[in-house]
Design an enzyme around this catalytic site. Structure first.
Site, mmCIF file in Angstrom:
data_model
loop_
_atom_site.group_PDB
_atom_site.id
_atom_site.type_symbol
_atom_site.label_atom_id
_atom_site.label_comp_id
_atom_site.label_asym_id
_atom_site.label_seq_id
_atom_site.Cartn_x
_atom_site.Cartn_y
_atom_site.Cartn_z
ATOM 1 N N CYS A 206 2.579 2.477 7.059
ATOM 2 C CA CYS A 206 2.726 1.023 6.928
ATOM 3 C C CYS A 206 4.177 0.607 7.205
ATOM 4 O O CYS A 206 5.071 0.928 6.424
ATOM 5 C CB CYS A 206 2.285 0.619 5.519
ATOM 6 S SG CYS A 206 2.716 -1.054 5.027
ATOM 7 N N CYS B 257 5.797 -1.549 4.496
ATOM 8 C CA CYS B 257 6.074 -0.718 3.315
ATOM 9 C C CYS B 257 7.407 0.004 3.478
ATOM 10 O O CYS B 257 8.203 0.081 2.545
ATOM 11 C CB CYS B 257 4.975 0.323 3.106
ATOM 12 S SG CYS B 257 3.340 -0.366 2.780
#
Length: 144
Positions: A63, A66
């Site tokens: 991600c 993230c």
């Protein structure tokens, strides 16, 4: 155990995922940033039984957002050493927690106090937005 470098004196210290009190540097005795990992099996011990407010970061290695927010969260945990615990949960490796907290997208950030979620936020944000959100969440009392 995780190795954390003291931001004050640069001494490397072993920090447990769960413990009474807060971690302190073995050399200079200053509070250490408490940044640990947790998963389905140890979440209750590491997060819900913590004596401090806990910022939980549900993330995944693939991600992009993230990975962008992670250094911001670590900086906030360092600024709030002795007042906050940052727990990183890899959503891919903790499907039970993703289901339990109805995580639909990552990163999902949650602040726990006394074992209860007092604030949640989905998506990455800049430090300028996360800092006041976190401070407000840390001041909230859990529901009776």
């Amino acid at each position: 155990m995780k190795i954390v470098t003291c931001p004050n004196c640069q001494t490397r210290n072993r920090v447990p995922a769960a413990a009474e009190g807060t971690p302190r540097c073995g050399h200079c005795q200053r509070p250490l940033p408490w940044i640990v990992d947790a998963g389905d099996k140890d979440f209750a011990e590491v997060v819900e039984q913590a004596s401090l407010p806990v910022l939980v970061d549900l993330w995944a290695p693939w991600c992009g957002p993230c990975r962008m927010v992670s250094p911001v969260l670590e900086q906030l945990a360092t600024e709030k050493a002795g007042q906050l615990k940052l727990v990183k949960v890899n959503a891919d490796e903790a499907p039970g927690l993703s289901q339990r907290f109805d995580v639909r997208s990552i990163p999902t950030l949650m602040v726990f106090r006394q074992g209860q979620v007092v604030a949640a936020q989905v998506g990455a944000a800049q430090a300028s937005a996360l800092r006041p959100w976190l401070e407000d969440a840390m001041a909230k009392e859990p529901a009776p």
